[in-house]
Design a protein around this motif. Structure first.
Motif, short mmCIF file in Angstrom:
data_model
loop_
_atom_site.label_atom_id
_atom_site.label_comp_id
_atom_site.label_asym_id
_atom_site.label_seq_id
_atom_site.Cartn_x
_atom_site.Cartn_y
_atom_site.Cartn_z
N GLU A 35 35.28 -22.45 106.02
CA GLU A 35 36.48 -22.51 105.47
C GLU A 35 37.40 -22.39 106.59
OE1 GLU A 35 38.92 -19.15 103.25
OE2 GLU A 35 37.12 -18.99 103.27
N ASN A 56 45.45 -26.60 100.14
CA ASN A 56 46.67 -26.10 99.88
C ASN A 56 47.80 -26.21 100.22
OD1 ASN A 56 48.10 -22.98 98.93
ND2 ASN A 56 48.20 -24.39 97.71
N THR A 80 47.43 -22.96 94.48
CA THR A 80 46.99 -22.13 95.04
C THR A 80 46.24 -20.94 94.00
OG1 THR A 80 49.57 -22.00 96.13
CG2 THR A 80 48.54 -19.64 95.86
N ASP A 81 46.13 -21.35 93.59
CA ASP A 81 45.29 -20.45 92.65
C ASP A 81 44.14 -21.20 92.70
OD1 ASP A 81 47.54 -18.09 91.45
OD2 ASP A 81 47.08 -19.90 89.43
N TYR A 83 42.76 -22.43 95.02
CA TYR A 83 42.44 -21.82 97.07
C TYR A 83 42.10 -21.06 96.36
CZ TYR A 83 42.58 -21.76 101.87
OH TYR A 83 42.18 -21.36 103.08
N GLN A 84 42.84 -19.43 95.86
CA GLN A 84 42.06 -18.63 96.33
C GLN A 84 41.21 -18.36 95.70
OE1 GLN A 84 46.24 -16.96 94.80
NE2 GLN A 84 47.26 -16.88 96.83
N LYS A 85 40.53 -18.95 94.66
CA LYS A 85 39.19 -18.53 94.03
C LYS A 85 38.06 -18.95 95.32
CE LYS A 85 37.09 -17.62 89.96
NZ LYS A 85 36.91 -16.58 89.15
N ALA A 87 38.41 -19.74 98.47
CA ALA A 87 38.75 -18.87 100.05
C ALA A 87 37.89 -17.72 99.88
CB ALA A 87 40.07 -18.59 100.11
N ASP A 90 40.71 -13.13 103.86
CA ASP A 90 42.06 -12.82 103.46
C ASP A 90 42.77 -13.37 104.05
OD1 ASP A 90 40.79 -10.40 101.89
OD2 ASP A 90 40.33 -9.60 103.60
N THR A 91 42.45 -13.95 104.95
CA THR A 91 43.79 -14.53 106.31
C THR A 91 43.39 -16.06 105.64
OG1 THR A 91 42.28 -13.97 107.59
CG2 THR A 91 43.88 -12.35 107.75
N THR A 92 44.37 -16.53 104.98
CA THR A 92 43.60 -18.22 104.37
C THR A 92 44.05 -18.73 105.64
OG1 THR A 92 43.76 -19.12 103.03
CG2 THR A 92 45.97 -17.84 103.14
#
Length: 265
Positions: A35, A56, A80-81, A83-85, A87, A90-92
């Motif tokens: 990441e 994203n 976005t959903d 990617y957040q799953k 990542a 917290d800071t992306t």
């Protein structure tokens, strides 16, 4: 036209979640997640092969991704959903890569100098400590880092994050303590063990010859095999109320004393 994935139930995404969360899945598949732009750039510099790069577009542009390398990347656009799953932070930064693991066998180590400087760490459990040691090794430009009796795989997301990608650019090997001692002796590399028993102050020793500096956990220290085979046990004199310090801090002090003696070469 890039492939687009918007569902977290997509089979590839479900597989990548497993790669993020489970060491067993990383070992089984030979794949892991990276990441962040800097980490991906360092992985490419370290010769890692990327299978996919997921991004994203709400966070990072395709143009920014393509600027990471001159190589052709297999890009996948994700929602976005999704990617957040995937990542971990917290800071992306909006970008992830799926990379192939490397073999880290001791027999594959290669040294360009006649007097290599090696950092050995035995049985470290905390990924944060491993990452910090890898950053120290990178800063000192050591010839290799060897992890003895590893308690976690090198591609744990916490190691990647805490090493800031140095896990990709250091020369790293893993093995048992017995294997590593045999290797060091076969290469005529002196072994200096950070230990309380039968030790001398660390700055009294000569680290300009082929040298391995060995550190263990704060809780249990090094195993007897290391102490029995050490060229010399060394200690960092401490003047406070406790008799140990964080292993990554100790490794930094010892490694940079060796670098000082070598005129930082």
């Amino acid at each position: 036209m890039n492939k687009v994935i918007s569902s977290i139930q997509n089979p590839l995404i479900r597989q990548l979640v497993q790669l993020k969360d489970k060491s067993r899945e990383r070992k089984k598949s030979g794949l892991f997640l990276i990441e962040g732009e800097r980490e991906i750039t360092l992985a490419l510099k370290g010769g890692y092969e990327l299978e996919h790069v997921l991004f994203n577009p709400e966070i990072i542009s395709e143009e920014q991704i393509n600027n990471l390398t001159t190589k052709q990347l297999n890009l996948i656009e994700v929602s976005t959903d999704v990617y957040q799953k995937l990542a971990y932070r917290d800071t992306t930064e909006g970008v992830l890569a799926v990379a192939k693991t490397k073999n880290h066998a001791i027999k594959d180590l290669k040294f360009s100098r006649k007097n290599p400087l090696i950092l050995v760490a035995e049985a470290l459990e905390k990924p944060g400590n491993i990452g910090a040691i890898l950053r120290t090794a990178d800063a000192a430009y050591v010839d290799a880092v060897i992890i003895a009796n590893p308690k976690t795989d090198l591609y744990n997301p916490n190691i990647i994050r805490s090493s800031v990608g140095c896990v990709f650019t250091n020369q790293i090997a893993t093995g048992t303590t017995t294997e590593i001692i045999a290797f060091l002796k076969s290469e005529n590399i002196s072994i200096y063990c950070a230990a309380l028993q039968a030790s001398v102050n660390y700055h009294t020793q000569d680290y300009t010859k082929p040298t391995a500096i060995v550190v263990g956990t704060e809780a249990t220290g090094l195993s007897n095999d290391w102490l029995d085979n050490a060229t010399q046990n060394i200690i960092i004199p401490m003047q406070g109320d406790i008799d140990s310090m964080n292993v990554s801090v100790a490794a930094g002090i010892l490694i940079f004393e060796a670098k000082r003696q070598r005129d930082f070469k």
